[in-house]
Design an enzyme around this catalytic site. Structure first.
Site, mmCIF file in Angstrom:
data_model
loop_
_atom_site.group_PDB
_atom_site.id
_atom_site.type_symbol
_atom_site.label_atom_id
_atom_site.label_comp_id
_atom_site.label_asym_id
_atom_site.label_seq_id
_atom_site.Cartn_x
_atom_site.Cartn_y
_atom_site.Cartn_z
ATOM 1 N N PRO A 274 0.901 -1.019 0.283
ATOM 2 C CA PRO A 274 0.224 -0.093 0.308
ATOM 3 C C PRO A 274 0.943 1.215 -0.180
ATOM 4 O O PRO A 274 1.116 2.010 0.975
ATOM 5 C CB PRO A 274 -0.828 0.346 1.130
ATOM 6 C CG PRO A 274 0.030 -1.522 2.232
ATOM 7 C CD PRO A 274 0.821 -2.254 1.493
ATOM 8 N N ASP A 451 5.724 2.683 1.870
ATOM 9 C CA ASP A 451 5.516 1.851 1.653
ATOM 10 C C ASP A 451 4.689 2.305 3.627
ATOM 11 O O ASP A 451 5.070 2.741 4.179
ATOM 12 C CB ASP A 451 5.964 0.751 2.418
ATOM 13 C CG ASP A 451 5.057 -0.432 2.624
ATOM 14 O OD1 ASP A 451 3.544 -0.579 2.996
ATOM 15 O OD2 ASP A 451 5.459 -2.103 2.927
ATOM 16 N N HIS A 452 3.452 1.823 3.005
ATOM 17 C CA HIS A 452 2.592 3.127 4.254
ATOM 18 C C HIS A 452 2.540 1.668 5.794
ATOM 19 O O HIS A 452 1.921 2.313 6.303
ATOM 20 C CB HIS A 452 1.019 3.123 4.057
ATOM 21 C CG HIS A 452 0.356 4.894 4.511
ATOM 22 N ND1 HIS A 452 1.041 5.125 5.646
ATOM 23 C CD2 HIS A 452 0.313 5.587 3.782
ATOM 24 C CE1 HIS A 452 0.359 6.464 5.759
ATOM 25 N NE2 HIS A 452 0.612 6.807 4.495
ATOM 26 N N ARG A 453 2.695 0.930 5.582
ATOM 27 C CA ARG A 453 2.406 -0.028 6.415
ATOM 28 C C ARG A 453 3.983 -0.042 7.261
ATOM 29 O O ARG A 453 4.350 -0.110 8.388
ATOM 30 C CB ARG A 453 2.896 -1.837 6.283
ATOM 31 C CG ARG A 453 1.527 -1.775 5.094
ATOM 32 C CD ARG A 453 1.577 -3.598 4.249
ATOM 33 N NE ARG A 453 3.233 -3.425 3.814
ATOM 34 C CZ ARG A 453 3.288 -4.777 3.039
ATOM 35 N NH1 ARG A 453 2.287 -5.562 3.532
ATOM 36 N NH2 ARG A 453 4.424 -4.634 2.402
ATOM 37 N N CYS A 455 5.574 2.913 8.286
ATOM 38 C CA CYS A 455 5.849 4.677 8.262
ATOM 39 C C CYS A 455 4.257 5.760 8.253
ATOM 40 O O CYS A 455 3.638 4.785 7.147
ATOM 41 C CB CYS A 455 6.954 4.854 8.336
ATOM 42 S SG CYS A 455 6.743 5.766 6.638
#
Length: 481
Positions: A274, A451-453, A455
């Site tokens: 994501p 990658d929004h997972r 940070c």
């Protein structure tokens, strides 16, 4: 007596399961030494030369240039112990002479490949001899007279005999030097004889531009021929009224090799990660001035020049030391974020074979000059297709300088399984407010896809802002040097 051994396509590592034959380095009948490269193949990672573990005479080759073989498939057979190619058979007896005097000398020599003729009674000798290429051609052996022997069992793998082409290629003997299998495939699709082309690359290497020029010349010649029919009136090029123009056939390009690997990785990145992107414009005037001062201080013979990409790479390593969340990967099976201890910096490089990402190992321990030298070395290997799979894997963060294509901004796809990629646009003069006044400054757009997972936006924004600050004020880097 020589023993014929089969050499199979070995496991090339990095989980590779297949390879495409780019160029054969030996002919049937050639004498090879142990560990001599016999074929050049392209995998999803790199183009490599495969050495043969046997020494002897090549008796058969499996697969033509451009074909794809799985790991473990036969590559060639070698008559181990033989020091020269089998001798050619004796000429056939004159018509009317007795054939009963045929002796054991008519038996196939070691390394010969036999097969039935159209009537099922003849033998074929394939590719014997190491002399002129014209001598290495198929010969039909005379039919034996007497009690027929039991038919020999047909081996499961059938050798593919690749006859050599007589004459010289661009003024020298040997296979055609082509920059990539894509160029070779393009020539086949348009029926272009590569042996009639003079390559414009180093040492006569045939580039895609050479094939494109040949295609254009062939099309112009075809159009000129249709304008005026031989011994007849001029023929109109335009179709007659009411006649439907023939539909052009769509070109199909297999997704394999480097292009196939890139497609798989990008698809996986899009489906698993994501991602989000943030960007900022930065005044790079001071960075360009600092680079000019560095290169001027080194003098005419003070070593290689420091590139802008090397300075940006050094800025990235300093930023990753402050924001280690972006130098990580996600273990989806364990549902864990894995922060990596070292920075192995990848950089995108466009080559004739497609997009590749060489990796600068331990970039966090290098200065700008060392990073620049390694980038230059890996770039040269990428252009010549000599990067090993190990030099293309293991990256933890990627720097993408798409500004070399004249592009201002982009939202790149993360190089799976990494967590972020920094994109750098072109540096160009733009109006900018500097010290409260409007001035013309060297401006660059920086974009960070992350990658929004691993940070949130605050961490990604802090990383990008620190990079922009170092670009605008290179003295900020002095704290970490």
């Amino acid at each position: 007596m020589a023993q014929v051994l089969e050499f199979k396509l070995p496991d090339l590592g990095e989980g590779l399961t297949e390879a495409e034959i780019v160029r054969w380095l030996v002919e049937v009948g050639d004498v090879v030494a142990i560990d001599q490269p016999v074929v050049e193949v392209e995998t999803a990672k790199a183009m490599v030369e495969v050495p043969c573990p046997y020494g002897g005479v090549v008796t058969a080759r499996f697969g033509e240039e451009g074909s794809e073989l799985p790991v473990g498939a036969p590559l060639l057979t070698v008559a181990v112990g033989a020091t020269e190619a089998p001798a050619p058979p004796a000429p056939s007896a004159a018509p009317g002479s007795s054939a009963s005097g045929a002796s054991s000398a008519d038996a196939p020599a070691a390394g010969e490949s036999s097969a039935g003729s159209e009537s099922g009674s003849g033998n074929v000798l394939v590719g014997y001899g190491t002399g002129a290429p014209a001598a290495r051609r198929r010969r039909i052996r005379p039919e034996r007279v007497g009690t027929p022997a039991a038919p020999a069992p047909v081996p499961e793998p059938v050798p593919v005999a690749v006859p050599a082409v007589a004459g010289e290629v661009n003024g020298r003997q040997g296979p055609v030097a082509v920059v990539s299998p894509l160029v070779r495939r393009l020539a086949r699709q348009h029926e272009i004889d590569l042996r009639r082309l003079t390559g414009s690359g180093p040492d006569g290497l045939i580039l895609r531009a050479d094939v494109d020029s040949a295609i254009r010349r062939a099309e112009e010649a075809a159009r000129a021929q249709t304008r005026t029919a031989p011994d007849g009136p001029a023929v109109a090029e335009a179709p007659t009224a009411g006649a439907a123009a023939p539909a052009a056939a769509a070109e199909r390009i297999p997704l394999r090799g480097v292009r196939g690997a890139v497609a798989d990785k990008l698809s996986r990145s899009r489906s698993e990660i994501p991602d989000a992107t943030c960007w900022v414009d930065a005044d790079a005037t001071e960075l360009m001035a600092a680079r000019a001062a560095m290169n001027a201080a080194s003098g005419p013979s003070g070593g290689p020049k420091v590139s802008v990409l090397a300075l940006l790479a050094r800025i990235c390593t300093a930023a990753l030391a402050r924001y280690p969340e972006l130098n990580s990967t996600v273990d989806t099976a364990a549902r864990e974020i894995v922060r990596l201890p070292g920075v192995h910096l990848g950089f995108a490089a466009q080559t004739e074979r497609g997009l590749v990402v060489p990796v600068v190992r331990d970039a966090h321990t290098r200065n700008a000059e060392s990073i620049g030298a390694e980038i230059a070395r890996l770039t040269e290997l990428a252009r010549t297709g000599k990067l090993s799979p190990a030099q293309l894997t293991g990256g933890t963060f990627t720097l993408n300088n798409y500004g070399v294509f004249g592009v201002d901004g982009s939202t790149p796809i993360i190089n799976h399984p990494e967590a972020a990629m920094l994109g750098v646009g072109r540096i160009m003069p733009k109006p900018w407010v500097h010290n409260g006044e409007l001035a013309v400054r060297q401006v660059v757009q920086l974009s960070l896809t992350f990658d929004h997972r691993v940070c949130d936006g605050g961490t990604a924004g802090g990383f990008l802002r620190y990079v922009a600050d170092c670009v605008e004020q290179p003295a900020v880097l002095l704290r970490t040097l």
